[in-house]
Design an enzyme around this catalytic site. Structure first.
Site, PDB file in Angstrom:
ATOM      1  N   ARG A   1       0.855  -1.183   0.000  1.00 15.28           N
ATOM      2  CA  ARG A   1       0.000   0.000   0.000  1.00 15.28           C
ATOM      3  C   ARG A   1       0.893   1.235   0.000  1.00 15.28           C
ATOM      4  O   ARG A   1       1.971   1.240   0.620  1.00 15.28           O
ATOM      5  CB  ARG A   1      -0.919   0.026   1.232  1.00 15.28           C
ATOM      6  CG  ARG A   1      -1.755  -1.227   1.418  1.00 15.28           C
ATOM      7  CD  ARG A   1      -2.710  -1.466   0.274  1.00 15.28           C
ATOM      8  NE  ARG A   1      -3.771  -0.475   0.205  1.00 15.28           N
ATOM      9  CZ  ARG A   1      -4.602  -0.336  -0.827  1.00 15.28           C
ATOM     10  NH1 ARG A   1      -4.460  -1.110  -1.875  1.00 15.28           N
ATOM     11  NH2 ARG A   1      -5.534   0.573  -0.819  1.00 15.28           N
TER      12      ARG A   1
ATOM     13  N   HIS B   1       0.298   1.485 -10.260  1.00  8.45           N
ATOM     14  CA  HIS B   1      -0.540   0.531  -9.524  1.00  8.45           C
ATOM     15  C   HIS B   1      -1.050  -0.571 -10.454  1.00  8.45           C
ATOM     16  O   HIS B   1      -2.258  -0.808 -10.576  1.00  8.45           O
ATOM     17  CB  HIS B   1      -1.719   1.254  -8.865  1.00  8.45           C
ATOM     18  CG  HIS B   1      -2.259   0.517  -7.668  1.00  8.45           C
ATOM     19  ND1 HIS B   1      -2.820   1.162  -6.597  1.00  8.45           N
ATOM     20  CD2 HIS B   1      -2.321  -0.802  -7.376  1.00  8.45           C
ATOM     21  CE1 HIS B   1      -3.211   0.269  -5.695  1.00  8.45           C
ATOM     22  NE2 HIS B   1      -2.916  -0.937  -6.151  1.00  8.45           N
TER      23      HIS B   1
ATOM     24  N   GLU C   1      -2.986   8.646  -5.320  1.00  2.75           N
ATOM     25  CA  GLU C   1      -3.005   8.180  -6.700  1.00  2.75           C
ATOM     26  C   GLU C   1      -4.153   8.844  -7.466  1.00  2.75           C
ATOM     27  O   GLU C   1      -5.215   9.072  -6.903  1.00  2.75           O
ATOM     28  CB  GLU C   1      -3.158   6.657  -6.727  1.00  2.75           C
ATOM     29  CG  GLU C   1      -1.990   5.927  -6.076  1.00  2.75           C
ATOM     30  CD  GLU C   1      -2.130   4.405  -6.126  1.00  2.75           C
ATOM     31  OE1 GLU C   1      -3.120   3.917  -6.716  1.00  2.75           O
ATOM     32  OE2 GLU C   1      -1.257   3.712  -5.584  1.00  2.75           O
TER      33      GLU C   1
END
Length: 316
Positions: free
Chosen positions: A225, A273, A254
């Site tokens: 994370r 990601h 993000e």
């Protein structure tokens, strides 16, 4: 006849394929603006948009709440709030879908950094011939932080490359080191890989002190994370050459903004990601949810049940 189960989907594009549930569930759709209004009428909530904080924002409101929430992600921090954690609602996650893809991605990053592939591609674009020597991966050591299925899959893949992995988890047990061993293992590792869930204990666990523990030749990878990492501390560690390089696939905020200093951090590989997202991954997530739904519909115990206090699925 009894009313069909009301299944509310927090949508994302493309939507999930739920054709197998036609006639068995009343499927409703919501976005961040309508979720709070529809929650009281749902028996089940599918959080398909697992990047949205909408559940965390809407859950504390008035009215009934779904008996079961499933998120199409491994992490649950985006939806967890005190009211959900204290409720009787069962929360499940997508445990098992991303293990192998993320392990493959970590293996690719290790090889890319050891073999200096980013610089090779950069020199090719510049049409510059510059011979160098690269690092041998076999015989190096890794510290994998996170003992869940993803962390264990990463350890297996690294071992296949000839890397000696040490896995660190919340509780020491056979094959897993406890938190008290983390600094010692990081200090001797060539690769430090973050694959832990986000909890109060892991928030910013990789900070200035931890990067200072690492060897100057070591490299850091985060596929867990974004909030595990103090990003300014990592940028400083790279700029001061405290560590040799890093790769981040997840970030505190993000998408990463164009003006983020991380884009220019020396020796940092940035990816958006995507470490767990292989061709067909959304279909796999949809099939997993349908199989869980069929267990729930049949009155069977659900798998992938999250401990809402810990923030992950316990037991391994």
């Amino acid at each position: 006849m009894p009313e069909p189960t009301a299944l509310l989907v927090l949508d994302a594009d493309p939507p999930p394929r739920l054709g197998r549930l036609t006639g068995r569930a009343k499927i409703l759709h919501a976005d961040a603006s309508t979720l709070a209004r529809q929650l009281p009428y749902a028996d089940v909530l599918l959080v398909w948009d697992f990047t949205s904080p909408a559940v965390r924002d809407a859950w504390p409101g008035a009215g009934a709440r779904p008996r079961w929430v499933h998120t199409a992600s491994a992490g649950v921090d985006h939806l967890m709030c005190a009211e959900l954690a204290a409720s009787d609602t069962v929360v499940t996650n997508a445990r098992g879908i991303f293990d192998q893809p993320i392990a493959e991605y970590v293996g690719a990053l290790v090889l890319a950094m050891a073999k200096d592939l980013p610089r090779t591609l950069d020199l090719q674009r510049r049409r510059e011939w510059r011979h160098r020597e690269s690092q041998r991966v076999a015989g190096t050591k890794a510290c994998v932080v996170g003992s869940g299925p993803i962390g264990r899959a990463i350890a297996r893949y690294l071992k296949a490359l000839g890397v000696t992995p040490a896995v660190v988890g919340r509780v020491p047990r056979s094959g897993v080191h406890g938190p008290d061993d983390l600094d010692r293992l990081m200090a001797r590792a060539d690769w430090v890989i973050a694959a832990a869930p986000l909890t109060a204990d892991t928030h910013h666990m990789f900070d200035t002190r931890r990067f200072g523990v690492m060897q100057p030749s070591a490299r850091f990878i985060n596929v867990g994370r974004g909030q595990l990492v103090d990003e300014p501390a990592l940028a400083e560690a790279l700029s001061k050459r405290w560590i040799a390089g890093a790769a981040l696939d997840v970030f505190e905020h993000e998408p990463l903004t164009p003006d983020s200093p991380l884009w220019e951090a020396p020796g940092l590989i940035v990816s958006p990601h995507m470490s767990g997202d292989t061709v067909g991954w959304r279909d796999e997530l949809g099939v997993q949810f349908i199989e869980l739904y069929e267990r729930w519909e049949a009155g069977m115990a659900l798998t992938n049940v999250v401990d809402k206090q810990r923030g992950y699925v316990p037991g391994h």
